[in-house]
Motif scaffolding. Sequence first.
Motif, PDB file in Angstrom:
ATOM      1  N   ALA A 289       8.729  14.410  14.140  1.00 38.56           N
ATOM      2  CA  ALA A 289       8.725  15.864  14.303  1.00 38.56           C
ATOM      3  C   ALA A 289      10.141  16.388  14.504  1.00 38.56           C
ATOM      4  N   LEU A 290      10.941  15.642  15.250  1.00 37.12           N
ATOM      5  CA  LEU A 290      12.300  16.117  15.527  1.00 37.12           C
ATOM      6  C   LEU A 290      13.170  16.083  14.267  1.00 37.12           C
ATOM      7  N   VAL A 291      13.006  15.044  13.455  1.00 35.25           N
ATOM      8  CA  VAL A 291      13.782  14.983  12.211  1.00 35.25           C
ATOM      9  C   VAL A 291      13.342  16.111  11.273  1.00 35.25           C
ATOM     10  N   ALA A 292      12.019  16.342  11.208  1.00 31.86           N
ATOM     11  CA  ALA A 292      11.535  17.443  10.367  1.00 31.86           C
ATOM     12  C   ALA A 292      12.141  18.763  10.842  1.00 31.86           C
ATOM     13  N   THR A 293      12.214  18.946  12.159  1.00 30.46           N
ATOM     14  CA  THR A 293      12.809  20.163  12.700  1.00 30.46           C
ATOM     15  C   THR A 293      14.294  20.237  12.352  1.00 30.46           C
ATOM     16  N   ALA A 294      14.974  19.095  12.437  1.00 30.01           N
ATOM     17  CA  ALA A 294      16.406  19.071  12.112  1.00 30.01           C
ATOM     18  C   ALA A 294      16.618  19.474  10.647  1.00 30.01           C
ATOM     19  N   VAL A 295      15.767  18.952   9.772  1.00 31.72           N
ATOM     20  CA  VAL A 295      15.881  19.305   8.354  1.00 31.72           C
ATOM     21  C   VAL A 295      15.657  20.806   8.178  1.00 31.72           C
ATOM     22  N   TRP A 296      14.686  21.307   8.886  1.00 32.36           N
ATOM     23  CA  TRP A 296      14.361  22.737   8.806  1.00 32.36           C
ATOM     24  C   TRP A 296      15.523  23.599   9.305  1.00 32.36           C
ATOM     25  N   VAL A 297      16.095  23.194  10.455  1.00 34.00           N
ATOM     26  CA  VAL A 297      17.213  23.974  11.010  1.00 34.00           C
ATOM     27  C   VAL A 297      18.417  23.904  10.075  1.00 34.00           C
TER      28      VAL A 297
ATOM     29  N   ARG B 272      36.505  28.478  16.748  1.00 33.88           N
ATOM     30  CA  ARG B 272      36.339  28.502  15.301  1.00 33.88           C
ATOM     31  C   ARG B 272      36.299  27.091  14.714  1.00 33.88           C
ATOM     32  N   LYS B 273      36.107  26.102  15.584  1.00 30.94           N
ATOM     33  CA  LYS B 273      36.005  24.719  15.114  1.00 30.94           C
ATOM     34  C   LYS B 273      34.885  24.637  14.081  1.00 30.94           C
ATOM     35  N   ILE B 274      35.176  23.956  12.969  1.00 32.48           N
ATOM     36  CA  ILE B 274      34.207  23.941  11.872  1.00 32.48           C
ATOM     37  C   ILE B 274      33.353  22.675  11.925  1.00 32.48           C
ATOM     38  N   PHE B 275      32.054  22.848  11.745  1.00 29.73           N
ATOM     39  CA  PHE B 275      31.168  21.699  11.607  1.00 29.73           C
ATOM     40  C   PHE B 275      30.444  21.767  10.273  1.00 29.73           C
ATOM     41  N   PRO B 276      30.344  20.650   9.589  1.00 27.36           N
ATOM     42  CA  PRO B 276      29.617  20.643   8.317  1.00 27.36           C
ATOM     43  C   PRO B 276      28.111  20.628   8.562  1.00 27.36           C
ATOM     44  N   ASP B 277      27.371  21.023   7.541  1.00 24.74           N
ATOM     45  CA  ASP B 277      25.931  21.165   7.654  1.00 24.74           C
ATOM     46  C   ASP B 277      25.226  20.013   6.953  1.00 24.74           C
ATOM     47  N   HIS B 278      24.442  19.252   7.681  1.00 26.71           N
ATOM     48  CA  HIS B 278      23.560  18.271   7.045  1.00 26.71           C
ATOM     49  C   HIS B 278      22.572  17.852   8.106  1.00 26.71           C
TER      50      HIS B 278
ATOM     51  N   PHE C 186      30.048  14.821   3.770  1.00 26.39           N
ATOM     52  CA  PHE C 186      29.784  14.161   2.499  1.00 26.39           C
ATOM     53  C   PHE C 186      30.741  14.711   1.443  1.00 26.39           C
ATOM     54  N   GLY C 187      31.082  13.864   0.461  1.00 26.12           N
ATOM     55  CA  GLY C 187      31.992  14.293  -0.589  1.00 26.12           C
ATOM     56  C   GLY C 187      31.378  15.390  -1.444  1.00 26.12           C
ATOM     57  N   GLY C 188      32.213  16.135  -2.116  1.00 27.10           N
ATOM     58  CA  GLY C 188      31.718  17.196  -2.987  1.00 27.10           C
ATOM     59  C   GLY C 188      32.870  18.093  -3.373  1.00 27.10           C
ATOM     60  N   ALA C 189      32.566  19.045  -4.240  1.00 27.80           N
ATOM     61  CA  ALA C 189      33.626  19.935  -4.704  1.00 27.80           C
ATOM     62  C   ALA C 189      34.229  20.671  -3.517  1.00 27.80           C
ATOM     63  N   GLY C 190      35.535  20.667  -3.449  1.00 24.97           N
ATOM     64  CA  GLY C 190      36.225  21.407  -2.396  1.00 24.97           C
ATOM     65  C   GLY C 190      36.324  20.667  -1.083  1.00 24.97           C
ATOM     66  N   LYS C 191      35.685  19.505  -1.004  1.00 23.09           N
ATOM     67  CA  LYS C 191      35.735  18.760   0.251  1.00 23.09           C
ATOM     68  C   LYS C 191      36.727  17.611   0.102  1.00 23.09           C
TER      69      LYS C 191
ATOM     70  N   PHE D 177      19.137   5.122  17.819  1.00 25.90           N
ATOM     71  CA  PHE D 177      19.036   4.082  16.797  1.00 25.90           C
ATOM     72  C   PHE D 177      19.259   4.681  15.402  1.00 25.90           C
ATOM     73  N   VAL D 178      18.550   5.755  15.078  1.00 23.47           N
ATOM     74  CA  VAL D 178      18.703   6.312  13.725  1.00 23.47           C
ATOM     75  C   VAL D 178      20.067   6.981  13.556  1.00 23.47           C
ATOM     76  N   HIS D 179      20.600   7.550  14.623  1.00 23.50           N
ATOM     77  CA  HIS D 179      21.950   8.131  14.565  1.00 23.50           C
ATOM     78  C   HIS D 179      22.962   7.036  14.237  1.00 23.50           C
ATOM     79  N   MET D 180      22.801   5.912  14.916  1.00 22.50           N
ATOM     80  CA  MET D 180      23.697   4.780  14.693  1.00 22.50           C
ATOM     81  C   MET D 180      23.572   4.280  13.251  1.00 22.50           C
ATOM     82  N   MET D 181      22.345   4.235  12.750  1.00 24.35           N
ATOM     83  CA  MET D 181      22.147   3.776  11.367  1.00 24.35           C
ATOM     84  C   MET D 181      22.737   4.785  10.381  1.00 24.35           C
ATOM     85  N   ARG D 182      22.636   6.081  10.686  1.00 22.72           N
ATOM     86  CA  ARG D 182      23.241   7.093   9.814  1.00 22.72           C
ATOM     87  C   ARG D 182      24.754   6.850   9.749  1.00 22.72           C
ATOM     88  N   VAL D 183      25.355   6.663  10.907  1.00 18.92           N
ATOM     89  CA  VAL D 183      26.802   6.432  10.959  1.00 18.92           C
ATOM     90  C   VAL D 183      27.153   5.156  10.201  1.00 18.92           C
ATOM     91  N   PHE D 184      26.297   4.144  10.368  1.00 21.64           N
ATOM     92  CA  PHE D 184      26.595   2.870   9.718  1.00 21.64           C
ATOM     93  C   PHE D 184      26.524   2.995   8.198  1.00 21.64           C
TER      94      PHE D 184
END
Lengths: 542, 270
Positions: free
Chosen positions: B252-260, A36-42, A242-247, A126-133
């Motif tokens: 394409a993968l990011v678009a898919t991620a957004v879709w999912v 039942r571990k919870i993961f947020p959606d984004h 991400f911040g928001g109501a209830g979070k 690379f983009v994952h790292m930039m998201r985290v950054f």
Amino acid sequence: MSTATDTKRKAPAGERVADWADGRLGIYSLAKANMRKIFPDHWSFMLGEVALYTFIIIILTGVYLTLFFHPSMNEVEYAGSYVPMQGVLMSEAYASTLDISFDVRGGLLIRQIHHWAALIFLAAMFVHMMRVFFTGAFRKPREINWLFGFLLFVLGMFTGFTGYSLPDDLLSGTGVRFTQGAILSVPVVGTYISMFLFGGEFPGTDMIARFYSIHILLLPGIMLGLVVAHLILVFYHKHTQFGGAGKTNKNVVGMPLLPVYMAKAGGFFFLVFGIIAAIAAIASINPIWALGPYRPDMVSTGAQPDWYMGFAEGLIRFMPGWEIVLWDSYTLNLGVFIPLVIFPLFLTAIAVYPFIESWITKDKREHHILDRPRNAPTRTAFGAAWIAAYFIMLIGGGNDLWATHFSLSINSITWFVRIFFIAGPILVFIATKRICLGLQRRDRDKVLHGRETGIIKRLPHGEFIEVHEPLSPEELHRLTAHEQYTAGEIGPLVDENGVKRKVSMLEKFRVKLSKGYYAEGNQIPKATAEEYEEITSGHGHH
Amino acid sequence: MKKLSARRRHPLAAVVVLLFALAATGGLYAVFAPADQAQADETAQSLAIDEGKKLYSVGCSSCHGANGQGGSDGPSLAGVGSAAVDFQVGTGRMPAATSQGAQVPKKKKIYSQAEIDQLAAYIASLGVGPTVPKPEQYSIKDADIGHGGELFRNNCAQCHNFTGEGGALTEGKYAPSLEGVDPKYIYEAMQTGPQNMPSFPDSTMPEEAKKDIIAYLDAVNGEDTPNPGGLKLGGLGPVSEGLFAWIFGLGALVATAVWVAARTAKAKKS
């Protein structure tokens, strides 16, 4: 509903297997705790998933390739089915890669999936790292995991590089020669390291076999361990949101691992695999048959490494060819050695950033709510400047193609890159910071004055006003939930008894940086509840 | 025989004999002497040179000088040979008039092949140089493609890329793409070394080697070369592959991620 007869009934097979396993592995308590571990959606939280899945795809396809690849530099005469290479002398490694491409069933498709997945793996990291950054997800308690991720990126670069070199083709051979040249440029020990790595003079006969064990065993082994540790820490820390109501900083709002995320993540894996397989079926990558076998006396124009090493290529290409000859006998090749030094320094700059920021803020608390990039203007500006430098180096790495495709002079491009390697990041830093501050001001205006509706209203006495619509409470919360640091102060240098207080240079420097981050003008104070009350309590707009 | 001998003293006998003799000599001359033919050829040649000179005076002389001696805007053409003219004019590089760039680019050719031949004849008359190759000289029949590949990587790939896609040189100059270039022009380019290209005369690269190179180019970058891997992405290597991976792969993968992510299980209402 249970009756006496039910207890005699045999349990279903699945239950019996689960019971058997639980008695030996204790999976029930493990599953109970994590199901039942919870993961947020984004969507941006799935970038790391893309990296993980491409890594798995690379391992699966890589295993298939090892079945047919011969990591040997023995010279053979090609007699396979690719006509333009028939009769050409080449290493067994190159010949077996040709065989994989033309004579092994599905070989070319698997090779292309492997290579495309590798390029996308690095891009996803690379983009994952930039998201985290940019969202500040690297703050306590996740600094170690940030470093694990960074290490994965760097190891991924070298795993990719060794893999790209395995076919022993003219393109990758040139890349290895480039690397060997960089090693040779290291003062004093360079020649020794080169001789050690290549088992003698370049290229020797050991190179491919050594790269092979590094590529399929050493580096992926370390990476697999790091991936597992990375995931365990994600589980242990719980995911940021991400911040928001209830979070809050103490909860995670989202969906449970089972069944929702198991289904989503599982399905996403197949989507990723499918998309990469489709790309590999449509577009050619590294057509080694067109490149020819490596011979140290040959070279082609347009010899570039895969994109993730492109910035290193750029460093070499735009660095002036300086060299110093000492005592008429020893050459210091600065034109190559300086890029070799900048290469790790540049990467380290982003790796150590979390530690620098926490040293400046002196914030020892845990953070589980992500920052919106605009709310950390200096950090965002630093990240953007880093990316700008990276991009400028990539332009330098492909300077010849920029020249031919845009009818430019390669010399002008090189000078452009030299200047903007320094000036570009500075300009981008200033611009990004100003954009962030502008967005903060806009948020503040929206909170205090509401949304501009675009509806113009004429008052009875003739005045025109634009109708502003107040924001919803959720929106108000979202725009004001972030906390803001106050700039550090050195404090009085002399205490009330007139005794001089000693302040170290380092502390003075820290306070200076802190002011650069959080002093007036470097962040816009968010709207407070009092200001909101005052404005909304009646007495007119503006 | 009697009749003939009876009339041998006839007053016209000498005339008849003379006629016979003339006819025989003329006939034999006509059969055995090629001199007449040569005479005719030479006339055609000089005609071509004359025509070529006229074309030259109109289209070329402003830069290369009235007699091909060269000037401040164009080099001397004495000794460049007909191959150079056929290449430069045939690929539209000459006349270069409009081009002020770092290098004269390939353009639409404006002379017909007949006119080019006349120009070539005129320039060839200025001095000895490489001649336009005959079709059998650049025919790829029986050529060794593998050997051609090695020669190409050794001598050409530094500027023209692995499979002749072209590449950059200094200060805006470039080695053009060899895709779809007529084998004759490739042969002539090797012979004459146009613009920034070094020349590879038969003494350093024999005819057979040139054939092998042309055959290799035809095999890896010809009109019906198969691309076993799929889209070639320009044949430019890792730069275009990297761009493709970022834009189409990760895109394409990011678009898919957004879709999912947008299709989440919603908590039941009420």
